[in-house]
Design an enzyme around this catalytic site. Sequence first.
Site, short mmCIF file in Angstrom:
data_model
loop_
_atom_site.label_atom_id
_atom_site.label_comp_id
_atom_site.label_asym_id
_atom_site.label_seq_id
_atom_site.Cartn_x
_atom_site.Cartn_y
_atom_site.Cartn_z
N VAL A 191 0.84 -1.21 -0.12
CA VAL A 191 -0.03 -0.11 -0.01
C VAL A 191 0.78 1.22 -0.07
CG1 VAL A 191 -1.86 -1.09 1.12
CG2 VAL A 191 -0.15 -0.03 2.35
N VAL A 228 4.27 -2.81 5.19
CA VAL A 228 4.75 -2.62 3.77
C VAL A 228 4.05 -3.23 2.82
CG1 VAL A 228 7.16 -1.73 4.63
CG2 VAL A 228 6.92 -4.00 4.07
N GLU A 229 3.16 -4.19 3.26
CA GLU A 229 2.32 -5.07 2.35
C GLU A 229 0.87 -4.42 2.44
OE1 GLU A 229 3.41 -9.29 1.98
OE2 GLU A 229 4.54 -8.83 3.76
N MET A 230 -0.11 -5.16 3.00
CA MET A 230 -1.39 -4.40 3.30
C MET A 230 -1.64 -3.62 4.12
SD MET A 230 -2.52 -8.37 1.75
CE MET A 230 -4.26 -8.17 0.94
#
Lengths: 324, 280
Positions: free
Chosen positions: A83, A125-127
Amino acid sequence: MLVLVSGCELVADEGHQLALLDVPESFDPIPVPSHNPTTRAKVELGERLFSDVRLSENGSVSCASCHLPEHAFADPRPLSIGVHGRTGIRNSPTLVNIAYQNLLFWDGGAFTLESQALGPLENPVEMDMNLGALLDRISSDASYQAAFEDVFSQGVNVLTLTQALGAFQRTIRSGGAPIDRYLSGQEDALSASARRGLILFENKADCASCHSGFLFTDQTYQNNGLTFAAADSGRARITLNSDDFANFRVPTLRNVGISAPFMHDGRFSSLEEVINHYDRGGTNSRGQSELVRSLQLSDMEKADLKAFLLSLSDDFILSGLPDA
Amino acid sequence: MKYSKFFLPAVLFVFLFIAGCDSDVMEDEEVMTTLRLQPVFSGQPLLMDQTYDHNGTAISFDGARIYLSEITLIAEDGTETLIEGPSITVPAKDENDADVSHTVSNRVILAKHDHGHEEYDLGMAMSGSYTGMRFKVGIDGQDNRVDASQVPSNHALAKQTDKNNHWNWANGYIYLRVDGLADSDGDGTPDAAFETHLGKTTFLREVELNTAFELTEGITNQIHVMLDYAHLLHMVDLSDPLQLLCHTGDNIPVAQKVAGQISGAFMLHGLHESEHSHHD
């Protein structure tokens, strides 16, 4: 369907009938945990969740954003992007045949497909999704509400969410590559070059020391002699054992023809780069495995090895359950 | 010496009577027991919206949670009672990472001090005199290798949906997490995030509190233990940017400092009659 169907795992259909989660004869049956039996409705729910960007904080990233079906459910970008354009430190690995993986993530940090799902969901750092907010978001969708009730006889919660995602990922499988046809007796399934590559793979190049079995991985954690980044200590992050520093999971080689880039950080964009790395004997980095040593392969041998590696890619990959 | 024929039966009667009385005294009854784990900071109540002085650095908190497990009461006669909790059987991995089904039966408490929760049911315990108690800060052995995503939501080991009590990138529970802000520029206002998350078997600690107490019949007995977060963080210099973030594996020096302070951070304050609602 090109997958050889015969060794099969029985799974319960939502109508309590039996369907087949098919795998080739040379494969072990797909392990399905007793607490999360595979049903068609559950797999469909999991597939929907897998592709839903609402599972991320700002609605921009889904599981499928970094696990693309056309790339063997891997990410063609070296480092996966989450994201707000945030970049992680690892490449998203293939999910094909992930049901057989004993531990998940490049460092083996996750125990099961169910618990693994929470990692990317919550990773900033992902969802970057708060679990409570996610459950509220899904619960507010009437169609999800009905689907969860239908599958689990209860609403969405951590347990049902992870079971649905796990059930779907368990169905992502392949085993219809040229190498499978060759090993089942179809000699012309491999070119002459690929057949020479197979001999190299098992002997001079000794790739098979780690890339063994029907998944072409022994599921160990090795330091394959890459120059390392201090930010990623690999398996040592999980075990707190310095001997595991920069050790990463030996990945499956199935579908390497369509799942570039390679290595835990996606540093190699081509199979040639990978072969050259091993031919050089790694970089003699701290803790490098003794198995990684100079191979002194000729150009032809490198080409043969690449031809063999390409024979590990499927004509297409299955996900979900076969039609009833 | 001559005894009447009534002497022996009389002695026997008196002996049995006394023994009977003794037996009544020793026959303890089970009593309701709770644990109040009161969070403090240098003796003051720990509040989430307050600024504290930590070794000269202004800090505030927005997270304070800790796991207690294998809670054991030590009776005066040396008998030890392990407090049992609701039993759950969940998927787990064994030491060889093989899939197993594992039953958790000991009482596990996740104290959510950032939610204001302090008091937790311990269930029934025998009335009588105790010399102290023992517990682990963290989750030990196979209990720490369960699949948290599959634990029923009403159990302390269930994956929490507000703040992580379990690493999302690795197996195992976060034994202790303290989050907040620390003053980074000396103006007295906490402004830099700090996260102290302790886990992994290496940092599991056992605490024994040797203070006598009595569990009394007829009331709900509250064992009052104080946890001083200032003591927990005492060795951590929160004015040092390198000590602000610790998720155990990524900052072993800070993890060691906090683990070393655990035992001294607890104090058994005494025993009271419980008046509060209990949390899980």
